[in-house]
Design an enzyme around this catalytic site. Structure first.
Site, PDB file in Angstrom:
ATOM      1  N   LYS A 173       0.844  -1.095   0.064  1.00 41.83           N
ATOM      2  CA  LYS A 173      -0.003   0.115  -0.251  1.00 41.83           C
ATOM      3  C   LYS A 173       0.951   1.185   0.046  1.00 41.83           C
ATOM      4  CE  LYS A 173      -2.169  -1.114   3.814  1.00 41.83           C
ATOM      5  NZ  LYS A 173      -1.636  -2.333   4.076  1.00 41.83           N
ATOM      6  N   GLU A 199       1.762   5.948  11.312  1.00 41.95           N
ATOM      7  CA  GLU A 199       2.978   5.084  10.762  1.00 41.95           C
ATOM      8  C   GLU A 199       4.232   5.284  11.405  1.00 41.95           C
ATOM      9  OE1 GLU A 199       1.811   2.653   8.089  1.00 41.95           O
ATOM     10  OE2 GLU A 199      -0.075   3.213   9.070  1.00 41.95           O
ATOM     11  N   ARG A 200       4.886   4.461  10.778  1.00 43.25           N
ATOM     12  CA  ARG A 200       6.168   4.174  11.281  1.00 43.25           C
ATOM     13  C   ARG A 200       7.128   5.705  11.073  1.00 43.25           C
ATOM     14  NH1 ARG A 200       5.013   0.040   8.641  1.00 43.25           N
ATOM     15  NH2 ARG A 200       4.891  -2.127   9.566  1.00 43.25           N
TER      16      ARG A 200
END
Length: 511
Positions: A173, A199-200
């Site tokens: 994605k 997210e990271r």
């Protein structure tokens, strides 16, 4: 609308904007005010002494009674204790807007986190804005080209619409999102906004470095709330990103490409906030207000008379279950749904988009044209027939199929490989030069494959290429069999070492 906190220190008749912390339960903070209560969505700042601002920001979500409010902390509550002073800013959470925000990276408070110079020449707007009224919305339908073959041919995106990339963990994605940024940022006179929700932090740093190296950072704005930040920050970063997007659309009359990674983390953050606030959960633990909260965010993404906000959103699907409430509620807001398949990823068919599960409301003859629509339908029909024949091939072998079915299989396998594409953002990993393919070239290639023009070429010649003309020039192994009139299904692996479809069972029968 811009809210500014007032200076009440010189007016003794003005109600005292200070309160006191009475309880702290994780990210939920209860505050007592002896004067008028802060409005909903007001931001409070906690300090060590009365009137002293602190680093802990709290957003008011409910007014419990005449003296108490309950809010959720947007920062860590470490060090916060009962009895600490709290200051009401009189303003909601705000985001910076203006030309100066381009090429910068922000957190949910509008502070730059890219290590650059201090932000100047901007104004601040509330992140809580109403969607544009119906009278301002545009009803024109226009295709938004991405340069990715399988998307432009089978699931065309809508300018000013919302597209979702559905898939579990590790199916591509984020890679697909970054490729769309690379492909489209040089081909539009607009601005791209990347919103990272939960997210990271590594992904944000890598994306910023990649866009800077590609020389396209001057058309981008990035805003992040990392996965280690409190749920309140992750819950509001989407509103902050939309506030910036609305500025470019309404004030500068520019088209905006808004990329969200990952919208499921927004729902997840809302679920955490709801649980902390003591609300009774609904199905599978999701908050009872999930539909309202998601609609409040999605309805702000619209095509108006000033410009368009086109949104592409990655949607994590828990356990690959598309009946999960988060996936079901997100589906209802989208004009295009791009489903990524773990099976296709394991076969090396990248981008791993499942053409039979993906859909787009733009794929109608009145919008894309009769030729495009007919080709897309024929491609889907061919791939669907091949999917039905896979079990027969695996059990009995290809020779048990009728000549007509063998032709369908050959076309479908060539279509699958032609719809793969090397990405610019993965060049350093694959060693393949990225390709940007126009819609005309993609349609031409699919049409020629369906007319059996490439029966004399092995399947590997169509794998990971751009336009169809590259198949003629692509060098293949001399040992690889060249199909005759009714092409056998080659069991050869592609040069990149990716696994292919059930080729082992087929090639064993042919041998």
């Amino acid at each position: 609308m811009v809210f500014n906190s007032a200076d009440n220190s010189k007016n003794p008749d003005t109600p005292d904007p200070h309160g006191v912390v009475v309880s702290v339960r994780g990210s939920v903070v209860d505050v007592r005010f002896d004067g008028p209560l802060p409005a909903i969505h007001s931001v409070l700042h906690a300090g060590k002494a009365k009137g002293e601002g602190g680093d802990i920001a709290i957003e008011v979500l409910t007014q419990r009674d005449q003296r108490h409010v309950r809010g959720v902390a947007l920062t860590s509550t470490e060090g916060l204790a009962r009895g600490m002073a709290v200051t009401n800013t009189g303003a909601p959470l705000q985001a910076p807007v203006g030309k100066a925000i381009v090429s910068r990276m922000f957190d949910v408070f509008g502070k730059t986190i890219d290590g650059g110079e201090s932000l100047a020449g901007v104004t601040w707007r509330s992140v809580h804005q109403a969607p544009p009224p119906l009278a301002r919305r545009s009803t024109a339908s226009e295709v938004f080209e991405t340069g990715i073959k399988v998307i432009d041919v089978l699931t065309p995106l809508e300018r000013g619409g919302k597209a979702g990339l559905f898939g579990g963990a590790g199916v591509g994605k984020t890679v697909l999102l970054t490729e769309m940024i690379h492909n489209m940022i040089d081909h539009q006179d607009g601005v791209s906004i990347f919103c990272g929700i939960g997210e990271r932090c590594r992904e944000g740093a890598e994306l910023h470095a990649a866009m800077k190296e590609a020389g396209v950072l001057d058309k981008m704005v990035m805003i992040f709330a990392q996965m280690n930040e409190p749920p309140g920050a992750r819950f509001r970063v989407g509103d902050a990103a939309l506030t910036m997007a609305e500025y470019f659309r309404d004030d500068e009359h520019r088209d905006v490409l808004l990329l969200v990674d990952n919208i499921f983390r927004f729902i997840q953050a809302g679920m955490e906030v709801s649980s902390l606030m003591g609300q009774m959960p609904s199905r599978l633990g999701y908050q009872p207000t999930m539909a309202t909260e998601l609609a409040g965010l999605e309805e702000r993404i619209a095509n108006t008379d000033s410009g368009a906000i086109t949104s592409i959103q990655a949607v994590y699907v828990p356990a690959d279950d598309f009946t999960d409430p988060a996936a079901v509620h997100t589906f209802s807001h989208l004009s295009a749904s791009i489903v990524l398949s773990r099976q296709r990823a394991s076969e090396g068919l990248y981008p791993a988009i499942d053409p039979l599960q993906s859909s787009s409301r733009m794929a109608t003859p009145g919008i894309v044209g009769a030729r495009h629509y007919a080709l897309a339908q024929e491609i889907r029909q061919t791939l669907a027939q091949y999917a039905k024949l896979k079990d027969i091939i695996a059990m009995l072998g290809l020779e048990q199929l009728s000549p007509a079915d063998r032709k369908v299989v050959a076309r479908a396998r060539r279509l699958e490989r032609f719809l793969t594409q090397p990405f610019f953002t993965t060049e350093q990993f694959t060693g393949l030069t990225g390709k940007l393919v126009s819609l005309a070239d993609a349609l031409d290639g699919c049409e020629r494959i369906l007319r059996d023009e490439f029966n004399d070429r092995p399947e590997s010649a169509l794998y990971m290429i751009g336009a169809i003309g590259e198949a003629k020039a692509k060098r293949t192994s001399k040992a690889e069999p060249v199909p005759a009139k009714t092409p056998p299904i080659s069991g050869k692996q592609p040069a990149q070492g990716h696994n292919q479809e059930p080729a082992q069972a087929v090639s064993a029968d042919e041998t």
